[in-house]
Design an enzyme around this catalytic site. Sequence first.
Site, PDB file in Angstrom:
ATOM      1  N   ASP A 153      38.621  40.515  44.180  1.00 40.57           N
ATOM      2  CA  ASP A 153      39.654  40.390  44.838  1.00 40.57           C
ATOM      3  C   ASP A 153      39.507  40.940  46.463  1.00 40.57           C
ATOM      4  OD1 ASP A 153      39.483  43.040  44.574  1.00 40.57           O
ATOM      5  OD2 ASP A 153      41.329  43.548  43.816  1.00 40.57           O
ATOM      6  N   ASP A 181      40.940  44.216  48.719  1.00 36.97           N
ATOM      7  CA  ASP A 181      41.820  45.452  48.825  1.00 36.97           C
ATOM      8  C   ASP A 181      42.181  45.829  50.045  1.00 36.97           C
ATOM      9  OD1 ASP A 181      41.597  45.994  45.549  1.00 36.97           O
ATOM     10  OD2 ASP A 181      39.370  45.666  46.278  1.00 36.97           O
ATOM     11  N   ASP A 212      45.028  42.935  47.075  1.00 36.13           N
ATOM     12  CA  ASP A 212      45.910  44.099  46.653  1.00 36.13           C
ATOM     13  C   ASP A 212      46.083  44.891  48.007  1.00 36.13           C
ATOM     14  OD1 ASP A 212      45.624  43.708  43.908  1.00 36.13           O
ATOM     15  OD2 ASP A 212      44.177  45.266  43.567  1.00 36.13           O
TER      16      ASP A 212
END
Length: 510
Positions: free
Chosen positions: A343, A345, A434
């Site tokens: 991902d 962040d 995120d």
Amino acid sequence: MEPLQLAPTGPRKKRTRLTDTPTASTSEDIKFRDLVLFILEKKMGTSRRAFLMELARRKGFRVENELSDSVTHIVAENNSGSDVLEWLQVQKIKASSQLELLDVSWLIECMGAGKPVEMTGKHQLVVKGDYSASPNPSPQKTPPPAVKKISQYACQRRTTLNNNNHIFTDAFEILAENCEFRENEGSYVTFMRAASVLKSLPFTIISMKDTEGIPCLGDKIKCIIEEIIEDGESSEVKAVLNDERYKSFKLFTSVFGVGLKTSEKWFRMGFRTLSKIRTDNTLKFTQMQKAGFLYYEDLVSCVTRAEADAVNVLVKEAVRAFLPDAFVTMTGGFRRGKKVGHDVDFLITSPGSTEEEEQQVLHKVTKLWEKEGLLLYCDLIESTFEKFKLPSRKVDALDHFQKCFLILKLNHQRVDSCKSNQLQGKTWKAIRVDLVMCPYECRAYALLGWTGSRQFERDLRRYATHERKMMLDNHALYDKTKRIFLEADSEEEIFAHLGLEYIEPWERNA
Ligand code: DCT
Ligand code: MG
């Protein structure tokens, strides 16, 4: 290493000897003032030492005749780190804790370059044995003053992405994951610590002798290392990779939104493939899992650096549209220099905004992306942060900041050098992102916490608790002895509060 041809070799003729203690250079001759060298005579011999001292001085290095407090670098030949250490102890010499122990190959390279060259693992003499670990070291384990040892804490080691021991760390990570799937916390920690310490070593382990004194390698771990050295693989790892439960859990948890509980349920129900699960109409999926299945292929193919950079631009544009003074920092693995991640962040903070403005930003940003058709999934969690709450005692506790777990649609045209997927017709890729929003006063703690790695964070907290009587989490550091919160404006200040040498983000890949 090849024997050096710099010094006279071959049968010794009677000739005028080089002085045993060559004259020290005058201060004008010294070009490199940060370094003070001492060359060890033991196993090197008097004449070769004299020759090297002379040569180094001619090249502008400060070389001391005697070992003293001012020496920063000890150069030795045919000595291990432990040999040098022993010698130092016999001399009863008080030396600074910053002393570098180096192989003569470093000095030779410096001579070739005409200046100090970077010290890498192949030059550094490693001293094995962990003395700093025990809070009450027994008398015979009293740390020798001179040398850096390998710490049992990842936050006292520098771990770059240059892993010299992949063959072992891959094995231990598989074994750790298997323990995680079986909720065997104790063994999970054992395997993760072993993998972590091996990642920090500046050398590759090639024989069991190399493992002597390295912390976090208990008997069980050493048996596995030995097997890998001898057979090239571990039978235990092989068994895990063939294990039904491991294979199923690995597959199920690869779906966004599927954790241990769901995997356990599906495994018990007899499912072994994702296609069977996807098409079963008795199963109920959460919104997260539905998104996980929908974008499965994109999400399992990792996020590249170029994609992360494109997301960075997207996030900065959107956040600053609502909070012009916001700091938006890419954290997680990409901040540690990783080339791929699962991902991207981000940590967001703003010095000038009110609590209310702060609280609104993630809502506004995600609404904007929704309008633009970029928001494929959004789970926004409100803050439960309380200013005067003590840091959490749990090493793996989630923090209390407002945050959102997203899947964004990243258009290929936003990504530099992204040709491959465009050819296949799809013009975008689903990316897990995120976003974490934190109060400005917490930013250094939040940044440290969200930079990871997880193992590095765990050891920071463990170190704070056990070695400093402090409590650390993503929000604050609390000194239990003084009963005060320690404020910090930067990560450097947090390390200083903890009495730790600063470790750069790219050295935190523990
Ligand atoms: N983190 C944390 N508390 C959590 C989860 C994560 O403090 N409950 C921290 C530790 C690492 C960092 O946030 C980012 O987490 P991940 O994205 O899971 O890890 P990563 O290192 O970025 O790895 P990846 O490349 O797989 O994203
Ligand atoms: Mg990440």
